[in-house]
Structures are given as structure tokens and as C-alpha cells.
Design a protein around this motif. Structure first.
Motif, PDB file in Angstrom:
ATOM      1  N   THR A   1       0.850  -1.189   0.000  1.00 47.46           N
ATOM      2  CA  THR A   1       0.000   0.000   0.000  1.00 47.46           C
ATOM      3  C   THR A   1       0.883   1.236   0.000  1.00 47.46           C
ATOM      4  O   THR A   1       1.840   1.318   0.778  1.00 47.46           O
ATOM      5  N   LEU A   2       0.566   2.195  -0.873  1.00 44.47           N
ATOM      6  CA  LEU A   2       1.351   3.420  -0.988  1.00 44.47           C
ATOM      7  C   LEU A   2       0.755   4.504  -0.104  1.00 44.47           C
ATOM      8  O   LEU A   2      -0.460   4.679  -0.056  1.00 44.47           O
ATOM      9  N   HIS A   3       1.624   5.205   0.598  1.00 43.26           N
ATOM     10  CA  HIS A   3       1.207   6.263   1.523  1.00 43.26           C
ATOM     11  C   HIS A   3       1.997   7.530   1.210  1.00 43.26           C
ATOM     12  O   HIS A   3       3.151   7.453   0.792  1.00 43.26           O
ATOM     13  N   GLY A   4       1.391   8.673   1.474  1.00 44.41           N
ATOM     14  CA  GLY A   4       2.078   9.943   1.283  1.00 44.41           C
ATOM     15  C   GLY A   4       1.574  10.984   2.258  1.00 44.41           C
ATOM     16  O   GLY A   4       0.457  10.880   2.779  1.00 44.41           O
ATOM     17  N   ALA A   5       2.419  11.983   2.506  1.00 43.28           N
ATOM     18  CA  ALA A   5       2.059  13.101   3.382  1.00 43.28           C
ATOM     19  C   ALA A   5       2.662  14.383   2.819  1.00 43.28           C
ATOM     20  O   ALA A   5       3.828  14.384   2.397  1.00 43.28           O
ATOM     21  N   THR A   6       1.870  15.445   2.806  1.00 40.40           N
ATOM     22  CA  THR A   6       2.375  16.744   2.377  1.00 40.40           C
ATOM     23  C   THR A   6       3.281  17.297   3.471  1.00 40.40           C
ATOM     24  O   THR A   6       2.904  17.325   4.645  1.00 40.40           O
ATOM     25  N   VAL A   7       4.475  17.718   3.060  1.00 43.03           N
ATOM     26  CA  VAL A   7       5.501  18.164   4.006  1.00 43.03           C
ATOM     27  C   VAL A   7       6.199  19.392   3.435  1.00 43.03           C
ATOM     28  O   VAL A   7       6.622  19.381   2.280  1.00 43.03           O
ATOM     29  N   ASN A   8       6.340  20.446   4.245  1.00 44.24           N
ATOM     30  CA  ASN A   8       7.182  21.555   3.807  1.00 44.24           C
ATOM     31  C   ASN A   8       8.439  21.662   4.664  1.00 44.24           C
ATOM     32  O   ASN A   8       9.310  22.464   4.378  1.00 44.24           O
ATOM     33  N   ALA A   9       8.565  20.818   5.690  1.00 43.53           N
ATOM     34  CA  ALA A   9       9.768  20.787   6.524  1.00 43.53           C
ATOM     35  C   ALA A   9      10.743  19.783   5.905  1.00 43.53           C
ATOM     36  O   ALA A   9      10.837  18.633   6.305  1.00 43.53           O
ATOM     37  N   PHE A  10      11.438  20.239   4.869  1.00 46.30           N
ATOM     38  CA  PHE A  10      12.375  19.418   4.099  1.00 46.30           C
ATOM     39  C   PHE A  10      13.591  20.275   3.774  1.00 46.30           C
ATOM     40  O   PHE A  10      13.464  21.461   3.483  1.00 46.30           O
ATOM     41  N   THR A  11      14.772  19.662   3.825  1.00 43.16           N
ATOM     42  CA  THR A  11      15.980  20.383   3.426  1.00 43.16           C
ATOM     43  C   THR A  11      17.094  19.403   3.085  1.00 43.16           C
ATOM     44  O   THR A  11      17.055  18.245   3.489  1.00 43.16           O
ATOM     45  N   SER A  12      18.056  19.897   2.346  1.00 40.03           N
ATOM     46  CA  SER A  12      19.259  19.105   2.104  1.00 40.03           C
ATOM     47  C   SER A  12      20.136  19.196   3.349  1.00 40.03           C
ATOM     48  O   SER A  12      20.086  20.186   4.081  1.00 40.03           O
ATOM     49  N   VAL A  13      20.912  18.156   3.598  1.00 45.37           N
ATOM     50  CA  VAL A  13      21.785  18.123   4.764  1.00 45.37           C
ATOM     51  C   VAL A  13      23.245  18.007   4.345  1.00 45.37           C
ATOM     52  O   VAL A  13      24.100  18.722   4.835  1.00 45.37           O
ATOM     53  N   SER A  14      23.535  17.091   3.422  1.00 43.53           N
ATOM     54  CA  SER A  14      24.919  16.785   3.081  1.00 43.53           C
ATOM     55  C   SER A  14      24.994  16.292   1.641  1.00 43.53           C
ATOM     56  O   SER A  14      24.104  15.576   1.177  1.00 43.53           O
ATOM     57  N   LEU A  15      26.093  16.663   0.954  1.00 43.58           N
ATOM     58  CA  LEU A  15      26.343  16.115  -0.381  1.00 43.58           C
ATOM     59  C   LEU A  15      27.175  14.844  -0.311  1.00 43.58           C
ATOM     60  O   LEU A  15      27.127  14.014  -1.201  1.00 43.58           O
ATOM     61  N   ASN A  16      27.985  14.711   0.747  1.00 41.58           N
ATOM     62  CA  ASN A  16      28.837  13.533   0.897  1.00 41.58           C
ATOM     63  C   ASN A  16      28.874  13.100   2.352  1.00 41.58           C
ATOM     64  O   ASN A  16      29.599  13.690   3.134  1.00 41.58           O
ATOM     65  N   PRO A  17      28.080  12.111   2.765  1.00 42.37           N
ATOM     66  CA  PRO A  17      27.154  11.332   1.949  1.00 42.37           C
ATOM     67  C   PRO A  17      25.937  12.170   1.576  1.00 42.37           C
ATOM     68  O   PRO A  17      25.617  13.153   2.257  1.00 42.37           O
ATOM     69  N   PRO A  18      25.210  11.765   0.527  1.00 40.28           N
ATOM     70  CA  PRO A  18      24.046  12.534   0.087  1.00 40.28           C
ATOM     71  C   PRO A  18      22.856  12.324   1.030  1.00 40.28           C
ATOM     72  O   PRO A  18      22.208  11.280   0.996  1.00 40.28           O
ATOM     73  N   LEU A  19      22.585  13.317   1.877  1.00 41.41           N
ATOM     74  CA  LEU A  19      21.531  13.200   2.881  1.00 41.41           C
ATOM     75  C   LEU A  19      20.523  14.336   2.770  1.00 41.41           C
ATOM     76  O   LEU A  19      20.901  15.481   2.492  1.00 41.41           O
ATOM     77  N   VAL A  20      19.248  13.999   3.014  1.00 37.75           N
ATOM     78  CA  VAL A  20      18.178  14.990   3.120  1.00 37.75           C
ATOM     79  C   VAL A  20      17.432  14.751   4.428  1.00 37.75           C
ATOM     80  O   VAL A  20      17.551  13.684   5.037  1.00 37.75           O
ATOM     81  N   LEU A  21      16.654  15.748   4.833  1.00 35.44           N
ATOM     82  CA  LEU A  21      15.939  15.699   6.102  1.00 35.44           C
ATOM     83  C   LEU A  21      14.481  16.059   5.878  1.00 35.44           C
ATOM     84  O   LEU A  21      14.186  16.987   5.128  1.00 35.44           O
ATOM     85  N   VAL A  22      13.585  15.314   6.511  1.00 34.80           N
ATOM     86  CA  VAL A  22      12.161  15.666   6.558  1.00 34.80           C
ATOM     87  C   VAL A  22      11.704  15.581   8.009  1.00 34.80           C
ATOM     88  O   VAL A  22      12.192  14.749   8.774  1.00 34.80           O
ATOM     89  N   CYS A  23      10.799  16.464   8.377  1.00 35.48           N
ATOM     90  CA  CYS A  23      10.228  16.458   9.726  1.00 35.48           C
ATOM     91  C   CYS A  23       8.740  16.176   9.610  1.00 35.48           C
ATOM     92  O   CYS A  23       8.043  16.800   8.812  1.00 35.48           O
ATOM     93  N   LEU A  24       8.267  15.219  10.428  1.00 33.19           N
ATOM     94  CA  LEU A  24       6.861  14.834  10.424  1.00 33.19           C
ATOM     95  C   LEU A  24       6.284  14.974  11.823  1.00 33.19           C
ATOM     96  O   LEU A  24       6.950  14.622  12.809  1.00 33.19           O
TER      97      LEU A  24
END
Length: 168
Positions: free
Chosen positions: A29-52
Motif C-alpha cells: 500500500t502506498l502512503h504519502g504526506a504533504t511536508v514543507n519541513a524538508f531540506t538538504s543536509v549533506s552532499l557527501n554522503p548525500p543526505l536529506v531531512l524531513v520532519c513529520l
């Protein structure tokens, strides 16, 4: 002196952000949530951040699972509303597409999609902070982003992108 949460929310609303839908699959089952608390964190290693929000269904489903961050284009406003729980059951089903290598599915037509494997989870007060390692990324350069500012969705003005010299 403690700050009033409503005053803080109103003040933070003056920071314009992009709009994303964070997606994952649970038992087919596919789930999704609208989020605006998102940002890039690091290019090496390639990391992103989301807050829920800690109380959200998405925060209960995401730990330990691959996820996508779908950066929405301005024509995907209805998807933002759908995954924020603002559209009724009569809304058409979301346009999910398969992901490469067993990662979480993506939303068709997104401005950009980041396919992530789980990296770390952290306490963020009334939110949970999820770090994902970007395993694959795709973009669509022919569209404009959907923005969120002062509690409403907005579009980019037709002034064209501002170029910033990052060579210094």
C-alpha cells in the motif's frame, strides 16, 4: 519567558518553502504526506531531512523504510491538498510510478524526486526528524515549484530564476 506557539507559527510562516509529498510503501500500500519541513543536509554522503508531526500516520509508517521526497510543481496543488487530507474521497487516485531498485514509489509529474534509504531518526519535540540517504534523484527542469507562504500555496513570479555566483 516562553513564546506563544501561535505567535511562533505565524512568524515561521513568513519563511517561504517548497512543498513536497513524502511517500513510502507498506505491505504493497502506498502512503504519502504533504511536508514543507524538508531540506538538504549533506552532499557527501548525500543526505536529506524531513520532519513529520509525531502524531501523524506518516511518522508511524516511515521509520526504517525507504521513502521518496517528491518536490511538487505548481500544477500539483491538488496533490498537496490530497496528501494534507484536504480533498475528499472522490479525488482521483494519485499518479504513483515504480521506483528504481526497490526504493519507494514516486509521484508522476513532480518537479524533482529524491529516492531515499533510511539513514537516521531523531527526536524533534512534537515532530520526528528523518534523515534519508539519497540513492537516486530525478528532476523535471520545465516546470515551476509550488510554494507555501503564510499558510497558503503560491507560485513563483514570472521574473525568471535569480542566478547566484557560487564560485567564490
Amino acid at each position: 519567558m516562553a513564546i506563544d506557539p501561535q505567535q511562533l507559527r505565524a512568524c515561521l510562516g513568513h519563511f517561504a518553502t517548497g512543498v513536497t509529498v513524502v511517500g513510502c510503501a507498506v505491505g504493497g500500500t502506498l502512503h504519502g504526506a504533504t511536508v514543507n519541513a524538508f531540506t538538504s543536509v549533506s552532499l557527501n554522503p548525500p543526505l536529506v531531512l524531513v520532519c513529520l508531526d509525531r502524531a501523524s500516520k506518516a511518522a508511524r509508517l516511515l521509520p526504517g523504510r525507504p521513502f521518496t521526497v517528491n518536490v511538487l510543481s505548481e500544477e500539483q496543488r491538488d496533490l498537496a491538498l490530497r496528501f494534507a487530507g484536504r480533498l475528499g474521497a472522490a479525488a482521483p487516485p494519485p499518479p504513483w510510478q515504480p521506483a528504481p531498485g526497490g526504493l519507494a514509489p514516486a509521484l508522476s509529474g513532480s518537479l524533482a524526486t529524491l529516492f531515499c534509504s533510511p539513514w537516521a531518526d531523531h527526536d524533534g519535540g512534537d515532530h520526528l526528524v528523518f534523515l534519508g540517504r539519497v540513492e537516486h534523484a530525478a528532476r523535471r527542469p520545465d516546470a515551476q515549484p509550488l510554494l507555501f507562504y503564510r499558510g497558503a500555496f503560491n507560485s513563483v513570479l514570472d521574473r525568471g530564476p535569480a542566478r547566484i555566483d557560487t564560485s567564490a
